[in-house]
Design a protein around this motif. Structure first.
Motif, PDB file in Angstrom:
ATOM      1  N   HIS A 186      14.925  84.820 -30.072  1.00 31.57           N
ATOM      2  CA  HIS A 186      13.072  84.345 -30.317  1.00 31.57           C
ATOM      3  C   HIS A 186      13.175  84.084 -31.897  1.00 31.57           C
ATOM      4  O   HIS A 186      12.485  83.064 -32.125  1.00 31.57           O
ATOM      5  N   PRO A 187      13.698  84.825 -32.765  1.00 32.23           N
ATOM      6  CA  PRO A 187      13.333  84.696 -34.216  1.00 32.23           C
ATOM      7  C   PRO A 187      14.001  83.329 -34.433  1.00 32.23           C
ATOM      8  O   PRO A 187      13.470  82.455 -35.350  1.00 32.23           O
ATOM      9  N   ILE A 188      15.111  82.742 -34.066  1.00 29.89           N
ATOM     10  CA  ILE A 188      15.518  81.477 -34.118  1.00 29.89           C
ATOM     11  C   ILE A 188      14.709  80.481 -33.416  1.00 29.89           C
ATOM     12  O   ILE A 188      14.617  79.306 -34.204  1.00 29.89           O
ATOM     13  N   TYR A 189      14.331  80.580 -32.357  1.00 33.45           N
ATOM     14  CA  TYR A 189      13.519  79.855 -31.813  1.00 33.45           C
ATOM     15  C   TYR A 189      12.055  79.429 -32.703  1.00 33.45           C
ATOM     16  O   TYR A 189      11.863  78.213 -33.050  1.00 33.45           O
ATOM     17  N   GLU A 190      11.719  80.519 -33.330  1.00 36.66           N
ATOM     18  CA  GLU A 190      10.312  80.334 -33.896  1.00 36.66           C
ATOM     19  C   GLU A 190      10.845  79.456 -35.353  1.00 36.66           C
ATOM     20  O   GLU A 190       9.911  78.826 -35.540  1.00 36.66           O
ATOM     21  N   LYS A 191      11.817  79.850 -35.991  1.00 36.01           N
ATOM     22  CA  LYS A 191      12.211  78.807 -37.343  1.00 36.01           C
ATOM     23  C   LYS A 191      12.386  77.489 -36.796  1.00 36.01           C
ATOM     24  O   LYS A 191      12.014  76.437 -37.506  1.00 36.01           O
ATOM     25  N   VAL A 192      13.216  77.462 -35.515  1.00 34.15           N
ATOM     26  CA  VAL A 192      13.429  75.745 -35.419  1.00 34.15           C
ATOM     27  C   VAL A 192      12.011  75.232 -34.981  1.00 34.15           C
ATOM     28  O   VAL A 192      11.944  74.167 -35.104  1.00 34.15           O
ATOM     29  N   SER A 193      11.431  75.728 -34.368  1.00 36.00           N
ATOM     30  CA  SER A 193      10.018  75.171 -33.833  1.00 36.00           C
ATOM     31  C   SER A 193       9.313  74.901 -35.036  1.00 36.00           C
ATOM     32  O   SER A 193       8.672  73.648 -35.066  1.00 36.00           O
ATOM     33  N   LYS A 194       9.267  75.807 -36.051  1.00 33.23           N
ATOM     34  CA  LYS A 194       8.314  75.257 -37.356  1.00 33.23           C
ATOM     35  C   LYS A 194       8.980  74.139 -38.011  1.00 33.23           C
ATOM     36  O   LYS A 194       8.480  73.428 -38.454  1.00 33.23           O
ATOM     37  N   ILE A 195      10.301  74.202 -38.099  1.00 33.79           N
ATOM     38  CA  ILE A 195      11.161  73.293 -38.861  1.00 33.79           C
ATOM     39  C   ILE A 195      10.710  71.657 -38.088  1.00 33.79           C
ATOM     40  O   ILE A 195      10.566  70.880 -38.717  1.00 33.79           O
ATOM     41  N   ILE A 196      10.831  71.642 -36.738  1.00 40.98           N
ATOM     42  CA  ILE A 196      10.666  70.312 -35.946  1.00 40.98           C
ATOM     43  C   ILE A 196       9.316  69.975 -35.991  1.00 40.98           C
ATOM     44  O   ILE A 196       8.921  68.893 -36.033  1.00 40.98           O
ATOM     45  N   GLN A 197       8.197  71.048 -36.118  1.00 44.40           N
ATOM     46  CA  GLN A 197       6.982  70.413 -36.221  1.00 44.40           C
ATOM     47  C   GLN A 197       6.540  69.954 -37.394  1.00 44.40           C
ATOM     48  O   GLN A 197       5.580  69.027 -37.563  1.00 44.40           O
ATOM     49  N   ALA A 198       7.138  70.563 -38.381  1.00 43.41           N
ATOM     50  CA  ALA A 198       6.792  69.956 -39.911  1.00 43.41           C
ATOM     51  C   ALA A 198       7.618  68.650 -39.959  1.00 43.41           C
ATOM     52  O   ALA A 198       6.885  67.813 -40.517  1.00 43.41           O
ATOM     53  N   ALA A 199       8.562  68.269 -39.158  1.00 46.13           N
ATOM     54  CA  ALA A 199       9.212  67.125 -39.253  1.00 46.13           C
ATOM     55  C   ALA A 199       8.409  66.171 -38.566  1.00 46.13           C
ATOM     56  O   ALA A 199       8.277  64.883 -38.982  1.00 46.13           O
ATOM     57  N   LYS A 200       7.896  66.370 -37.505  1.00 46.81           N
ATOM     58  CA  LYS A 200       6.879  65.712 -36.486  1.00 46.81           C
ATOM     59  C   LYS A 200       5.594  65.013 -37.217  1.00 46.81           C
ATOM     60  O   LYS A 200       5.038  64.205 -37.074  1.00 46.81           O
ATOM     61  N   CYS A 201       5.229  65.856 -38.396  1.00 50.32           N
ATOM     62  CA  CYS A 201       3.955  65.807 -39.107  1.00 50.32           C
ATOM     63  C   CYS A 201       4.152  64.925 -40.319  1.00 50.32           C
ATOM     64  O   CYS A 201       3.093  64.293 -40.746  1.00 50.32           O
ATOM     65  N   LEU A 202       5.194  64.470 -40.370  1.00 50.82           N
ATOM     66  CA  LEU A 202       5.556  63.390 -41.551  1.00 50.82           C
ATOM     67  C   LEU A 202       5.084  61.924 -40.952  1.00 50.82           C
ATOM     68  O   LEU A 202       5.034  61.533 -39.905  1.00 50.82           O
TER      69      LEU A 202
END
Length: 202
Positions: A186-202
């Protein structure tokens, strides 16, 4: 959004595909889905972060796809800095070990470590690189323990799961249910999710 998982390890791919499949609007691809000649990447970084970045950058550049790479480093209690596996979890004396060789090597290492010092600290370095070269990264640390009696048979690609015990879940990693595996990751999922959301917001 298509995303490539930059690993040739099938067990690793399945792990991160499971994580990414929980996120909406993602099409997850493996290196086997790419029908071009891919670069040969030498994982010679001193840290997991360096290796994750190197792989993600190389695959994103060659495929034109956003690429996620997660690399691991392992630090064992009771060993000196010079003896630590670090990023060389699967390599010993310059040789890439088979699953059986790897398990036997670690069983020999932990025999000389007192049980109370047999800690296993994992560093997961997460890196997402976009085709334009923009990079997003994060790091997760998991603390577990080594046991000297392996749970068999070993999981192909993850032999150390037979001797790693997670104190929060109270089981050897190899024997986790899918739900327990999700809890561990779960901690990895949370970090990956935040990274991908940040990339999608570009």
């Amino acid at each position: 959004m298509k995303i490539l998982i930059g690993t040739k390890n099938s067990a690793k791919f399945n792990r991160y595909k499971t994580i990414l499949s929980q996120m909406p609007d993602l099409e997850v691809l493996s290196l086997r889905d790419i029908y071009i000649t891919l670069p040969i990447i030498i994982e010679d970084g001193m840290t997991a972060e360096e290796n994750a970045s190197k792989k993600a950058r190389a695959y994103a550049k060659s495929t034109g796809l956003p690429t996620l790479s997660v690399d691991e480093a392992l630090y064992m209690g009771g060993l000196s800095p010079e003896q630590q596996p670090g990023t060389n979890v699967r390599r010993y004396m310059g040789k890439e070990l088979t699953d059986d060789e790897l398990l036997n090597l670690y069983l020999k290492r932990i025999k000389n470590i007192p049980p109370e010092n047999r800690t296993a600290t994992w560093i997961f370095a997460i890196c997402l690189v976009l085709p334009n070269g923009q990079e997003f990264s994060a790091k997760v640390q998991l603390c577990e323990k080594f046991l000297e009696d392996p749970s068999l048979p070993i999981v192909p690609g993850y032999p150390l799961s037979s001797i790693i015990y997670n104190p929060l879940i109270g089981k050897i990693y190899r024997d986790f249910t899918p739900e327990e595996e999700s809890k561990r990751l779960h901690p990895i999922y949370e970090k990956v999710s935040k990274i991908i959301q940040a990339a999608k917001c570009l």
